[in-house]
Write an enzyme that holds these catalytic residues in place. Structure first.
Site, short mmCIF file in Angstrom:
data_model
loop_
_atom_site.label_atom_id
_atom_site.label_comp_id
_atom_site.label_asym_id
_atom_site.label_seq_id
_atom_site.Cartn_x
_atom_site.Cartn_y
_atom_site.Cartn_z
N ASN A 125 5.62 12.32 -11.60
CA ASN A 125 6.74 12.99 -12.35
C ASN A 125 5.86 13.60 -13.39
O ASN A 125 5.12 13.05 -14.34
CB ASN A 125 7.73 11.77 -13.17
CG ASN A 125 8.48 12.34 -14.05
OD1 ASN A 125 8.43 13.74 -14.51
ND2 ASN A 125 9.12 11.57 -15.10
N LYS A 165 6.55 15.73 -15.75
CA LYS A 165 7.25 15.95 -16.91
C LYS A 165 6.99 17.23 -17.50
O LYS A 165 7.26 18.35 -16.44
CB LYS A 165 6.80 14.96 -17.71
CG LYS A 165 6.84 13.36 -17.50
CD LYS A 165 6.59 12.39 -18.70
CE LYS A 165 7.00 11.04 -17.86
NZ LYS A 165 6.69 9.95 -18.79
N HIS A 205 16.13 9.53 -16.58
CA HIS A 205 14.90 8.82 -17.07
C HIS A 205 14.94 8.73 -18.54
O HIS A 205 16.06 9.18 -19.12
CB HIS A 205 13.84 10.19 -16.96
CG HIS A 205 12.38 9.73 -17.25
ND1 HIS A 205 11.88 9.60 -18.56
CD2 HIS A 205 11.45 9.28 -16.40
CE1 HIS A 205 10.87 9.05 -18.47
NE2 HIS A 205 10.53 9.00 -16.98
N GLU A 235 13.50 9.11 -21.04
CA GLU A 235 13.22 10.32 -21.73
C GLU A 235 14.42 11.20 -22.06
O GLU A 235 14.74 11.61 -23.12
CB GLU A 235 11.99 11.19 -21.47
CG GLU A 235 10.69 10.28 -21.88
CD GLU A 235 9.58 10.61 -20.88
OE1 GLU A 235 9.55 11.60 -20.06
OE2 GLU A 235 8.46 9.70 -20.80
N GLU A 269 11.85 1.38 -14.98
CA GLU A 269 10.79 1.87 -16.00
C GLU A 269 11.05 1.23 -17.23
O GLU A 269 11.93 1.81 -18.10
CB GLU A 269 10.85 3.44 -16.02
CG GLU A 269 10.64 3.96 -14.64
CD GLU A 269 10.05 5.40 -14.98
OE1 GLU A 269 8.82 5.75 -14.35
OE2 GLU A 269 10.55 6.48 -15.73
N GLY A 301 4.05 5.80 -20.89
CA GLY A 301 3.15 6.33 -21.79
C GLY A 301 2.45 5.78 -22.92
O GLY A 301 1.83 6.18 -23.66
N SER A 316 2.77 3.41 -17.07
CA SER A 316 1.59 3.22 -17.12
C SER A 316 0.77 2.70 -15.78
O SER A 316 0.04 2.01 -15.90
CB SER A 316 1.04 2.30 -18.21
OG SER A 316 1.55 2.96 -19.40
P1 13P Z 1 3.30 7.03 -17.51
O1 13P Z 1 3.03 6.77 -16.22
O2 13P Z 1 2.82 8.17 -18.10
O3 13P Z 1 3.64 5.81 -18.33
O4 13P Z 1 5.05 7.61 -17.36
C1 13P Z 1 5.93 6.79 -16.47
C2 13P Z 1 6.98 7.62 -16.40
O5 13P Z 1 7.94 7.60 -17.12
C3 13P Z 1 7.42 8.24 -14.87
O6 13P Z 1 8.52 8.71 -14.68
#
Ligand code: 13P
Length: 260
Positions: free
Chosen positions: A11, A13, A97, A99, A169, A175, A215
């Protein structure tokens, strides 16, 4: 060996210009010839879908979008529909997601409409769920997860599980560099599979692909994928560099081979 190949999705982002996206996709497409035992998926931002599609031509790497709107077309400025994604070459779409839930107010009911819309257009949904740190600390993890799956997947047929992917997740692991331990992740993945089995039956529950995200790095991917109910990863930060993403995929294939 389990039937399902490990499923590794990147992803990206809100990152990468067109030249950067092309370069990364080309490197991954090239490496993928040696990683045919995995299903590899890239989810660039909307602007780079066309560029990445071109870079992936002739490779086994699949294309995904990061979001969609549930209506098919019309006066919805700024939105993109499932038929448009299909047309752009997307086989998958990430939905709900954390976010999007956190910054754009998405809720389970909207996740459900988006999931239905994706399935209707033949785009496989990757439905994201996960608890916040506060919810985990209050001991609410399993309730939150159950509610999110039930709300997000309401009305989905058992047959849809052949193309549906769920991504667990934990919000506190995204992150932050804090990964769930393999045991913590497996506990939730097993709970998800059990819930799916009780609602849809054992067949669809076994068929469902359940990814872990938060992560994920080359150093923790082997241990995570060795867990029984972890079928793959949704990778954020570490998917922005070809080398780390490829290494995660290699580790996942290695763990998958050793799995009973
Ligand atoms: P990270 O791997 O940067 O923690 O992000 C995970 C994520 O949100 C994947 O959709």
């Amino acid at each position: 060996m389990p039937k399902k190949p490990p499923f590794i999705a990147g992803n990206w982002k809100m990152n990468l210009t067109l030249p950067e996206a092309r370069k990364l996709a080309e490197s991954i497409a090239k490496a993928a010839t040696g990683l045919s035992e995995a299903e590899i998926v890239l989810a660039p931002p909307f602007t780079a879908l066309g560029e990445v599609k071109k870079a992936l031509e002739g490779s086994s790497v699949r294309l995904a979008a990061q979001n969609l709107f549930w209506e098919e077309k019309g006066a919805f400025t700024g939105e993109v529909s499932a038929p448009m994604l299909k047309d752009a070459g997307c086989q998958y779409v990430i939905i709900g997601h954390s976010e999007r839930r956190q910054y754009f107010g998405e809720r389970d009911a909207g996740v459900n409409k988006k999931t239905q819309a994706a399935l209707k257009s033949g785009v496989s949904p990757i439905v994201c769920i996960g608890e916040t740190l506060a919810e985990r600390e209050r001991g609410e993890t399993m309730d939150v997860i159950s509610r999110q799956i039930q709300g997000g997947l309401e009305g989905i047929g058992a047959g849809d599980f052949e193309s549906l992917v769920i991504a667990y997740e934990p919000v506190w692991a995204i992150g932050t560099g804090k990964t769930a331990t393999p045991g913590q992740a497996e506990e939730v993945h097993a709970h998800i599979r059990e819930k799916l089995a009780s609602w849809y039956g054992i067949g669809p529950a076994e068929c469902a692909i359940i990814l872990y995200g938060g992560s994920v790095k080359p150093a923790n991917s082997f241990a995570l994928l060795s867990e029984k109910n972890i079928d793959g990863f949704l990778v954020g930060g570490a998917s922005l560099e070809a080398e780390s993403f490829i290494q995660i995929t290699r580790e996942a294939i290695r763990a998958h081979k050793e799995k009973k």
